[in-house]
Scaffold this active site. Structure first.
Site, PDB file in Angstrom:
ATOM      1  N   HIS A   1      17.452 -26.002  37.695  1.00  0.00           N
ATOM      2  CA  HIS A   1      17.237 -25.755  39.122  1.00  0.00           C
ATOM      3  C   HIS A   1      18.584 -25.570  39.834  1.00  0.00           C
ATOM      4  CE1 HIS A   1      14.968 -26.336  42.978  1.00  0.00           C
ATOM      5  NE2 HIS A   1      16.150 -26.732  43.379  1.00  0.00           N
ATOM      6  N   GLU A   2      19.496 -26.502  39.616  1.00  0.00           N
ATOM      7  CA  GLU A   2      20.798 -26.406  40.303  1.00  0.00           C
ATOM      8  C   GLU A   2      21.608 -25.216  39.794  1.00  0.00           C
ATOM      9  OE1 GLU A   2      20.998 -27.978  42.919  1.00  0.00           O
ATOM     10  OE2 GLU A   2      19.385 -29.410  42.519  1.00  0.00           O
TER      11      GLU A   2
END
Lengths: 489, 489
Positions: A254-255
């Site tokens: 996600h990051e």
């Protein structure tokens, strides 16, 4: 041209100072010694004072008045700077400082209230925050809708009525899908202990698979995963829990979505207003498509299964299919941040409706808990069992983030559209992902969307990438197909 | 009082922003990804612009004119702020920016020249730096001595004639001691490989033994050891070389001396001009007394020998006495930063005399190498064998640091005085050090000197701690006694 180049020279320094603020935030969550918090608050406060003064500097007004844009890029820069300048000036200094003071206090009170399941202890300060943000929204909106004025700060050019139309179409199909999935037999769940060093190796492997450039970033552990910075220095964090390696892996991916977006912006926009993601929603579309449509796909999880076995040996899940099911397991839950793809947006929609009502004065803070619990029962089919599973679960409102929540679901909708277009453009995508190679997908996103940064308005950024106006349809189709085949086949 | 409190509120923000600059510097040397250097230069440049504007802000002049000091602390704050303001304003903006530009370029040219043993490649840019710093010294001095005006920036209240008197007394006794020691048989030398993890454990143990507070700091590896920050966030770095654990240990103890000085300053001075060490010389007195008089003492090295054996097993040095001799081994060398206690100051004195002559126009840059080599032969008894062992060895002059070198030796002189007074006050010090307990020494330094920060002028800070005017005698006596008994007994 002189006014424009003077303006941009000034702006470049402001952007650099804003990056410094990002470094301080990163350091605070990763490296800062525990006893330095009071000093860090002074450091960030002093820098914020400098930034605020620059963002409201009267010279900006003069330059904006005389600047001529020779091309699209310059026009976009002027649009960003003008918007920031006008918004900053509409908020009286007294109100800005009051908001900073009250939200800083409110965050601590919220944390304590959540720990003690004490709604009554939180509501008085929440009332203060709500009142101040309504005042700010009124100042920003100058007579227009208060909520839209706040939303504009996170998702420029998007209105609550557009979002409402989109989300109204999402909700019934998501509720129905949730109902059907949760009536089906539960798949096997991951159990056991997964050493944290192994998780960090996997995090590194996944970050590289998704194109994260470690020469312009780094990966560390923190309590909350985040991505920080733009340009040549975009750092990410993840977290490890010995019982839950999926959390580490998917937080990282996600990051990486956020970070590679920043890393993928055209270097011509370096330290200009265009040198950052177009909006919160577009940013979230990148993090979510990396995490979900790509990272939780059957193809990629098949490859990931092999890497998990390389590191952890036999961990009790037998085969790629069972692994795919375990990763995409849907179970009843109360917490947004732990929610699966099916239920996540229902959490967001609940908050979107409640925060609009709060900002417009249609709902009072005293009525909030009941409203939350009623809505949760309606959409999730069971009652909230405690406040920390209900309205005390998120930090956002305590720090005044009204207008932010819908950008999460907007990002998911955008991700659905981008995924749909990407699949059509890359027929062999699953073959690549099955080899742990996401470079084709990353390159497609980079070419179609990421490299433009803030050049276009957020919605146009997505529309140009997919070749038409975004809608909720592709996300719903994707979810119904994926979870239909997982649970209902 | 209003002018004073307005002034101090402004100053507090400036101090906080200066701390932010320190964080960026630390990050650059420890955590920053390799590809972020260009962005970091922009970030630090923007912040430096902000700091320069604040240090020359006309409001400072107004406040200083009207501020009344209610007590000693306020008077000292005004003294610091006035000095900084007046110095900053004497340097034309054109000259300051030219200096920043040229020294930034010169540093790279110096590094390349050193790598290529190319004096001729370095001298043209050095001439530019010398000319600019002479111009700056003339502006700062307003008719007074150019070198003293530069020295004042590092060691306020100290003149080159005071230092010359001190160093003139040092030099012959140091040369004589060096001669005698190097004629004696060489002690055993440490050999072997010492894993870097073990070195970092020892560094941590030593940092704690010398009172470093890890809740307000941290220890990391970097290419060059340094201490960074003041107040609640004072970080140190060290380095490891598998063949040389002493470098890691004593670099760490040295930096702990700088860092605990900052950590030991009265919290009442937090984020004021008094909240930092009094000067470069006083700072160096702390790092050197920790490193040498305490850390390289027979008592402490006896304890350290046991810790080395705990971690590395039998490493070929037999017994505490042999270990003490190995640690305090004196050998011929060309490099200041690698020099032992006996020879270190001779390196500094050489630079002090040459840089004074350069700044006063008594020596031309073209004559510098010959002057260096002549002086080295006279003081060290052998010729310089290559430029990187001679005038190309230090970065200082390339970045314009003229007036800085003598603070190293002044710090050693101060350390000698403090050690002499400390020994009289703490008769059981060796017993404590032999148990690895430096807390008595640290507490004595804290009470007598460190807690005052910048309250008094540097020389007075030391004089108050030792109960009289500092002189070179105690350092010379200490060195002659220590190395006499090590080599000549």
């Amino acid at each position: 041209m002189t006014a424009y180049s003077d303006l941009m020279a000034f702006q470049r320094e402001t952007e650099a100072l804003a990056q410094v603020m990002g470094r301080l935030g990163w350091d605070q969550e990763t490296m800062m010694p525990s006893g330095a918090a009071a000093q860090r608050a002074e450091e960030m406060g002093a820098l914020e004072t400098v930034l605020h003064a620059r963002r409201t500097d009267q010279r900006l007004g003069d330059w904006l008045e005389h600047a001529v844009a020779p091309d699209d890029v310059a026009a976009a820069n002027l649009r960003h700077i003008r918007r920031s300048f006008e918004r900053s000036r509409r908020v009286p200094a007294r109100l800005a400082s009051e908001l900073a003071r009250v939200t800083s206090r409110a965050q601590g009170i919220w944390a304590e209230a959540r720990a003690n399941e004490d709604v009554a202890g939180f509501l008085p300060i929440l009332s203060e925050v709500v009142a101040l943000r309504r005042e700010e929204g009124a100042a920003l909106g100058e007579g227009a809708d208060v909520y839209d004025a706040l939303l504009e700060g996170y998702e420029p050019g998007t209105t609550s009525s557009e979002l409402t139309a989109m989300f109204t179409a999402l909700r019934p199909r998501l509720v129905a899908l949730r109902d059907r999935v949760l009536s089906a037999p539960e798949p096997a769940q991951l159990t056991g202990i997964f050493p944290e060093e192994g998780q960090m190796i996997l995090a590194d492997v996944c970050a590289r698979a998704f194109g994260y450039d470690f020469t312009r970033g780094r990966l560390d552990k923190a309590v909350h995963p985040f991505s920080s910075g733009s340009g040549l220095d975009v750092r990410i964090t993840t977290r490890t829990n010995p019982a839950d390696p999926f959390n580490c892996i998917y937080s990282t991916i996600h990051e990486v979505g956020h970070a590679t977006y920043e890393q993928g912006i055209d270097s011509a926009h370096f330290l200009t207003p265009l040198g950052q993601g177009a909006s919160m929603g577009v940013h979230e579309s990148q993090s979510r498509i990396y995490e979900n449509q790509l990272g939780r796909s059957r193809a990629f999880t098949g490859w990931l299964y092999g890497r998990m076995r390389d590191i952890f040996g036999d961990f009790g899940i037998d085969g790629e299919d069972a692994f795919y099911r375990a990763i995409n397991r849907v179970s009843p839950g109360f917490i947004r941040t732990e929610a699966d793809e099916v239920q996540y947006n229902l959490h967001v929609l609940l908050r979107f409706d409640l925060e609009q009502a709060l900002m417009r004065g249609d709902l009072q803070v005293q009525e909030l808990e009941a409203a939350w619990n009623d809505r949760f029962l309606a959409d999730f089919g069971r009652p909230v069992d405690r406040p920390s599973h209900g309205l005390l679960q998120d930090v956002h409102w305590s720090v005044g983030l009204f207008g932010y929540f819908p950008t999460y679901s907007l990002g998911n909708v955008y991700a659905g559209c981008l995924h749909d277009a990407m699949r059509r453009a890359l027929p062999d995508l699953d073959g690549d992902l099955a080899r742990g190679d996401a470079s084709g997908a990353v390159q497609w996103l980079r070419d179609r969307l990421q490299r433009h940064g803030g050049l276009r308005e957020p919605r146009d950024t997505v529309a140009d990438a997919i070749g038409g106006g975004p809608s909720e349809g592709p996300l719903l189709d994707y979810l119904e197909t994926k979870f239909g085949s997982l649970y209902l086949a």
